[in-house]
Design an enzyme around this catalytic site. Structure first.
Site, short mmCIF file in Angstrom:
data_model
loop_
_atom_site.label_atom_id
_atom_site.label_comp_id
_atom_site.label_asym_id
_atom_site.label_seq_id
_atom_site.Cartn_x
_atom_site.Cartn_y
_atom_site.Cartn_z
N SER A 124 40.19 84.83 5.18
CA SER A 124 40.26 84.13 3.89
C SER A 124 40.83 82.73 4.09
CB SER A 124 41.17 84.91 2.95
OG SER A 124 41.55 84.13 1.85
N TYR A 148 49.42 88.04 1.72
CA TYR A 148 47.99 88.24 1.99
C TYR A 148 47.50 87.27 3.06
CZ TYR A 148 42.94 88.27 0.84
OH TYR A 148 41.58 88.34 0.88
N LYS A 152 46.11 88.11 6.89
CA LYS A 152 44.83 87.63 7.40
C LYS A 152 45.03 86.79 8.67
CE LYS A 152 41.94 89.25 4.21
NZ LYS A 152 40.99 90.34 4.55
#
Lengths: 324, 324
Positions: A124, A148, A152
């Site tokens: 992402s 998050y 990633k």
């Protein structure tokens, strides 16, 4: 025959991709397996469904013992949820991820170092953190500002190391924010980017949690499936030693999104968007990238929409069912 | 009172640091706990010894339930071993590391979000990978070229995220290659940098696995202990959102190291170094950084030696016992 596994095959992008494989297969004789915790009841999906959870080491081992040729790893807790629930985010996005990697290492060793699957991971743009340049180029270093994004970025590092060691042949694709997502809102902090288009087109009001001058980076679900399909045909070494690519997309402000909706669907529809400021979402979203110059991915043939108008049209063509 | 934990307190740097705390305590009433899988029989160490392994989740939980004020996390599989043994490196450097982080998160939550220990992690310049600039500045991004470097880079990202969330107040110190290490050679690919000084001074031959033009970045064990001691007094926020610092050191070639040994100990001693090319070590070491410009750490008061002559003199003062 190409034996394809989609982990997260029950999710929105996983389903789009499974359908796109049906119309544009990787080989004359694809075999597609979809692994997920649940599958939608509605549309019949091409491929064999396997129910399971990546946090379940036994299920992961049983699955990966089948030694797929190419593995798409899409399963993930979304950004808003990973930020709200520390343990769940790390358990799935890091613990589950590592079950997969360590099992692939074991299969590699058990095969006498001959089994080396290709692996495409949906990373992402959340791997990046402020301060940003006007446009982010391919050399801009990851520095995540959320859990998050951290998960990633960590996954990318591990994929690069396992690739360097010859255990897998991996590639991380840093997806833009996918928009317009069909169906219900999810827990991603980015969910409203889809909601402000989808809900009005379906005759419903949509809350807008951020000011209209917020600029962000988008591609359609059709493009997301296209990225995954296109990746199968390229040499992953060309992504460099980090094995990670920034992908093409559309940079636009929320105001420009709303103007595009007005152009396509009219004033009355666009007027269904109602300001509903949310400081938590605002704080997360202001930490996100605004624009990219993804030269390497473009040179490798990855393509997305050219305008946000196109993104709305893709939604209308692929996912919109006019209210009865 | 300051309740101090040194994880890896039985190792070389851990011991040096425990001794330096005895002479320069953090408070009027330090309590020092050393955690490790084993401790040297020889010198009595200041502090309470606790035997245990960071891969043992139960042992880690019992230890961290004591809610130390400041935790030094030094335990690690070294570079050469992490490269040779994939599973052991990841099990300890990532699995063990995560046992510690997740237990600290649980203590934070159990305390009603009030417990937030300071944590100093010994990272490494191995987080960087080629191509390098002539000198690496504070903004140069990590891009590891080994499993060890990957494990350190991942740990840094996790420490930054837990710090951002207020679970810990963490700092990663990217140590130069520590030289001259006393005692026996270890499995680090960098072990020879110490061996070519230590063995000749002790009247023994030393194999040199790389050419003399290899340039690298060094600091003494005394400086390593000094970095850890100095870190206790600074505001970790000043290390920026990555919470990681490149530390000062001495950049020199192997040839310059040998010349310094000759200056200090004479031709006969330096002649005990024998070329013994090792392609595996050569390949690892040529991927390592050669020189740094660690402005931020210097501005925060971190200090190392100025020359490799100084590094040899520190060995003679602190660790050399003349052969009988």
């Amino acid at each position: 025959m190409t034996d394809i596994l989609i982990i997260g095959g029950g999710g929105m992008v996983g389903q789009k991709f499974a359908h796109s494989l049906a119309s544009a297969p990787l080989s004359e004789d694809d075999r597609v397996t979809l692994f997920d915790r649940s599958f939608p009841d509605a549309a019949p999906l091409p491929g064999e469904r396997v129910l399971g959870d990546i946090t379940d080491r036994t299920a992961v081992s049983a699955l990966l013992a089948r030694r797929f040729d190419i593995i798409y790893l899409l399963a993930s807790v979304v950004s808003g949820e990973a930020e709200r629930d520390f343990r769940k985010g790390y358990e799935i996005n890091l613990g589950g991820f590592w079950h997969i990697m360590s099992r692939l290492e074991a299969e590699h060793e058990d095969s006498g170092n001959t089994y080396r699957p290709r692996l495409v991971f949906t990373s992402s743009i959340a791997v990046f953190g402020p301060p940003y340049p006007e446009r982010i180029d391919d050399d801009f270093p990851p520095a995540p500002a959320t859990s998050y994004g951290t998960q990633k970025a960590v996954s990318e590092l591990l994929i690069a190391d396992l690739s360097r060691r010859g255990i897998i042949d991996g590639l991380s694709l840093r997806l833009p924010t996918i928009c317009v997502r069909p169906g219900a809102a999810n827990l991603a902090a980015s969910s409203f980017f889809s909601g402000i288009i989808r809900e009005p087109l379906n005759g419903q009001e949509a809350p807008l949690p951020v000011p209209e001058d917020i600029r962000h980076w988008h591609a359609s679900p059709r493009s997301a499936a296209g990225f995954l399909r296109h990746a199968a045909g390229i040499d992953f070494e060309r992504a460099g030693h980090r094995r990670a690519l920034n992908l093409p997309g559309v940079s636009c402000t929320v105001g420009e999104q709303i103007a595009a909706l007005r152009d396509i669907a009219g004033n009355e529809i666009a007027a269904l968007i109602r300001p509903a400021p949310d400081q938590t979402i605002y704080r997360i979203v202001t930490g996100w990238p605004r624009d990219f110059d993804p030269q390497l991915a473009r040179s490798l043939g990855f393509r997305a929409e050219a305008t946000f108008h196109d993104i709305i049209r893709v939604y209308l063509e692929d996912d919109f069912a006019a209210p009865v």
